[in-house]
Design a protein around this motif. Structure first.
Motif, short mmCIF file in Angstrom:
data_model
loop_
_atom_site.label_atom_id
_atom_site.label_comp_id
_atom_site.label_asym_id
_atom_site.label_seq_id
_atom_site.Cartn_x
_atom_site.Cartn_y
_atom_site.Cartn_z
N ARG A 59 10.66 35.83 40.33
CA ARG A 59 9.77 35.90 39.17
C ARG A 59 10.60 35.97 37.88
O ARG A 59 11.76 36.36 37.89
CB ARG A 59 8.85 37.12 39.26
N ALA A 60 9.93 35.59 36.78
CA ALA A 60 10.58 35.61 35.48
C ALA A 60 10.75 37.05 35.01
O ALA A 60 9.82 37.86 35.10
CB ALA A 60 9.76 34.82 34.47
N ARG A 61 11.94 37.39 34.50
CA ARG A 61 12.22 38.73 33.99
C ARG A 61 12.34 38.76 32.47
O ARG A 61 12.56 39.81 31.88
CB ARG A 61 13.50 39.27 34.64
N VAL A 185 7.04 30.94 30.56
CA VAL A 185 7.05 31.99 31.57
C VAL A 185 7.07 33.34 30.86
O VAL A 185 7.61 33.47 29.76
CB VAL A 185 8.25 31.85 32.52
N SER A 186 6.47 34.32 31.52
CA SER A 186 6.26 35.60 30.84
C SER A 186 6.87 36.74 31.64
O SER A 186 6.74 36.80 32.88
CB SER A 186 4.76 35.85 30.66
N GLN A 187 7.52 37.65 30.93
CA GLN A 187 8.05 38.85 31.56
C GLN A 187 6.93 39.82 31.88
O GLN A 187 6.92 40.43 32.95
CB GLN A 187 9.07 39.52 30.63
N THR A 188 5.96 39.96 30.98
CA THR A 188 4.88 40.92 31.20
C THR A 188 3.98 40.51 32.36
O THR A 188 3.49 41.35 33.11
CB THR A 188 4.04 41.05 29.92
N GLU A 189 3.75 39.20 32.54
CA GLU A 189 2.93 38.73 33.64
C GLU A 189 3.75 38.45 34.91
O GLU A 189 3.16 38.13 35.95
CB GLU A 189 2.21 37.44 33.23
N ALA A 190 5.08 38.58 34.81
CA ALA A 190 5.97 38.34 35.96
C ALA A 190 5.64 37.01 36.62
O ALA A 190 5.27 36.93 37.79
CB ALA A 190 5.88 39.49 36.96
N THR A 191 5.78 35.95 35.85
CA THR A 191 5.44 34.61 36.34
C THR A 191 6.23 34.27 37.60
O THR A 191 7.45 34.40 37.66
CB THR A 191 5.75 33.56 35.25
N LEU A 192 5.51 33.85 38.66
CA LEU A 192 6.15 33.46 39.92
C LEU A 192 6.79 32.08 39.76
O LEU A 192 6.13 31.11 39.38
CB LEU A 192 5.13 33.43 41.05
#
Length: 393
Positions: A59-61, A185-192
């Protein structure tokens, strides 16, 4: 005419008498096996599902625009290998800003320490008050604290910048990428981004009823069931196409609680998967060899008729007649069915002519044919053959 009236009834009576005197058909000759307690394996067959030993969701960090995909979908990746690259320019600028703040704080702290060193001899000579010296010391300590705080901010900014290169957390087979270049991609949404699974070793998860688990424990306690030496419980698999998986596994986990919804206990077996035949999510048939019964009952496969309601066999009752007996079937081993209930020691189970049998029909047990005797040695044997005594000498 009067003679015909007398002769015809006599002929009818003689015909009826002939039919009544026809003998009943002889009992059908059948072959039987007599049930006796024997050592048989306790094989439990259950449905199971393959899962990966390790599965990681990548996931995106950090938040940013996905700049580049570095992996090929479905390829094998190594731990630490770069998979994606997120646009680093914003985080790089943030790191530079933090580093500048650190340099400013370090300069302030150095000046504060210099003031303390100048005040130290002056306070000893009473040239300045003690209060001024203490204030200078406090300012120096506050400046050092600011340096430590901003240094931590630099480290955090450096970590965030490092997260713009997304690396594989484990080695394994990568799945399909869930995003494409240019996506936010988003850190808060933890994009897969993708998933990685290790499948050189796999788990097979299956469940057994709590009642069966309890029965096994009771049988083990009373000695009728003996577990394999060494404590390991071997497990084999049947693949969806009906073929046998060539590598056996062992149970490495038994849940200590019962699923309230299904009334089952979960078990897990571990298998080597060097060729990648077993895939996560695949359904298989599991055969668990949980020891052996010392006085188990098994009958040949040809003696059992399997219906929608279960299995049946033909047995010979005390009057020499064939009777249908419903049985509870266990697993198969070799060419035999394990019988869990319905038969007892001493029962005679019929193994042939099942299509010709009817419940209640008389039967007789066929005697096995004698083995053919060997033909005698011809009298005209070659003269060169030596007698047995001379050969022995």
């Amino acid at each position: 005419m009067r003679a015909l009236k007398i002769v015809i009834p006599l002929l009818l009576l003689s015909a009826c008498a002939g039919e009544a005197e026809q003998p009943a058909p002889p009992p059908l000759a059948v072959e039987v096996v007599t049930i006796s307690g024997a050592r048989i394996p306790n094989v439990i067959e259950l449905p199971g599902r393959v899962t990966a030993v390790r599965k990681s969701e990548v996931r995106a960090r950090v938040t940013g625009i996905l700049e580049q995909q570095l992996l090929q979908d479905g390829s094998y990746v190594r731990e630490g290998q770069p998979l994606f690259r997120i646009d680093p320019r914003e985080l790089r600028a943030s790191l530079a800003q933090s580093q500048a703040s650190l340099q400013r704080a370090q300069a302030t702290a150095a000046n504060a320490r210099a003031v303390v060193e100048r005040y130290r001899p002056l306070v000893a000579e009473n040239a300045i008050s003690r209060q001024e010296f203490d204030a200078a010391v406090a300012a120096s300590r506050a400046a050092d604290a600011d340096v430590a705080q901003i240094r931590a901010q630099v480290q955090a900014a450096s970590l965030q910048l490092g997260y713009t290169t997304v690396r594989a957390p484990i080695s394994g087979r990568a799945g399909r990428a869930q995003v494409t270049e240019g996506a936010l991609v988003s850190q808060t949404e933890a994009t897969l981004l993708t998933t990685i699974e290790q499948i050189d070793q796999v788990y097979v998860v299956f469940s057994n009823s709590a009642q069966d688990v309890l029965a096994i424990r009771r049988a083990q306690a009373d000695g009728s069931l003996v577990l394999s030496e060494g404590g390991g419980v071997p497990v084999t698999l049947t693949l969806p196409d009906g073929s046998e998986y060539p590598i056996s596994g062992t149970i490495d986990f038994l849940d200590q609680s019962v699923n309230e919804a299904t009334g089952t206990v979960e078990l897990r077996a571990r298998f080597a998967n060097p060729e990648g035949i077993l895939l996560p999510g695949q359904f298989v048939r599991v055969q668990v060899e949980a020891g052996y019964y010392t006085n188990g009952i098994a009958v040949p496969q040809v003696a059992v008729t399997v219906t929608d309601k279960g299995g049946t066999v033909y047995v010979i009752d005390d009057e020499g007649k064939a009777q249908v007996r419903p049985v509870k079937l266990g697993a198969m081993f070799d060419d035999k069915w394990i019988i869990e209930s319905g038969l007892k020691v001493g029962d005679k189970v019929i193994t042939n002519n099942l299509q010709k049998l009817q419940p209640g029909a008389p039967v007789t047990i066929a005697t096995p044919s004698p083995a053919p005797s060997r033909s005698p040695t011809p009298a005209s044997a070659p003269k060169s053959a030596a007698p047995a005594s001379s050969r022995a000498e």
